[in-house]
Design an enzyme around this catalytic site. Sequence first.
Site, PDB file in Angstrom:
ATOM      1  N   THR A   7       0.836  -1.211   0.000  1.00  0.00           N
ATOM      2  CA  THR A   7       0.000   0.000   0.000  1.00  0.00           C
ATOM      3  C   THR A   7       0.872   1.263   0.000  1.00  0.00           C
ATOM      4  OG1 THR A   7      -0.250   0.076   2.410  1.00  0.00           O
ATOM      5  CG2 THR A   7      -1.910  -1.176   1.180  1.00  0.00           C
ATOM      6  N   ASN A   8       1.998   1.219   0.694  1.00  0.00           N
ATOM      7  CA  ASN A   8       2.902   2.378   0.645  1.00  0.00           C
ATOM      8  C   ASN A   8       3.490   2.548  -0.753  1.00  0.00           C
ATOM      9  OD1 ASN A   8       3.331   3.848   3.321  1.00  0.00           O
ATOM     10  ND2 ASN A   8       3.279   1.694   3.935  1.00  0.00           N
ATOM     11  N   LEU A  88      19.238  -5.623   5.222  1.00  0.00           N
ATOM     12  CA  LEU A  88      20.273  -5.459   4.200  1.00  0.00           C
ATOM     13  C   LEU A  88      21.621  -5.279   4.891  1.00  0.00           C
ATOM     14  CD1 LEU A  88      18.096  -3.047   2.096  1.00  0.00           C
ATOM     15  CD2 LEU A  88      18.835  -5.327   1.337  1.00  0.00           C
ATOM     16  N   HIS A 104       9.035   3.042   8.719  1.00  0.00           N
ATOM     17  CA  HIS A 104       8.927   2.115   9.853  1.00  0.00           C
ATOM     18  C   HIS A 104       7.673   2.474  10.660  1.00  0.00           C
ATOM     19  CE1 HIS A 104      10.261  -0.669  12.917  1.00  0.00           C
ATOM     20  NE2 HIS A 104       9.869   0.236  13.809  1.00  0.00           N
ATOM     21  N   ALA A 168      -1.614   6.824   8.236  1.00  0.00           N
ATOM     22  CA  ALA A 168      -0.689   7.956   8.447  1.00  0.00           C
ATOM     23  C   ALA A 168       0.540   7.806   7.539  1.00  0.00           C
ATOM     24  CB  ALA A 168      -0.269   8.011   9.912  1.00  0.00           C
TER      25      ALA A 168
END
Length: 194
Positions: A7-8, A88, A104, A168
């Site tokens: 979704t982001n 990573l 995050h 948000a």
Amino acid sequence: MVSGTGTNMEVLLNAMADPDFGANPVMVLSNRPGIPALEKAANRGIRVVCIDHRHYLDNRLDFDAAIDAALRQARVSVVCLAGFMRILGFQFVSAWEGRILNIHPSLLPEFPGLDTHRRVIETGKTFSGCTVHAVTPELDAGPILGQAAVPVLPGDTPTCLAARVNRAEHRLYPAVLRRFLNKRRETPTRLTTP
Ligand code: GAR
């Protein structure tokens, strides 16, 4: 770079549709095959690449090197981690430092790592939120570029808090990326004398 629902990723792609945004999506890269994010990106005609981490379980350096090669081949200049759930390595992050962002689902530096919403609720916090930060070799610890807060309501479960934080995130990430790109453009290129 994605690992799940995406979704982001979608809101970033939507934001980039504005010609004034200052970036174009060149590639969506996943560490897991068959995830919704890859399908969504492919449906938009964006090049998708999957580098399945399960093929590299005993060699993380090769996993990172495969990602690095794919990004370079696509001439990527900025990397947005958008729900990318693999850590990573130092070498990879050092090579991309200054050009890689992460979102995050907590108000960092509080609650880095996994299982954020459950920990926030169990600690009795009355608010939580999300953070976009520059990625550095230490997990979830790079310079903070933007944050958005949301309330934690009585009776919240990790699932409903996650949904509120996610909403948000969708406002925060495009706004922070836009500012990040503008700053990059304003920073003069340093010419090095041979
Ligand atoms: C987002 O909440 C993001 O903050 C989180 O994964 C979710 C991805 O949602 N990222 C992390 O936990 C990174 N450690 P999305 O796939 O719907 O964008």
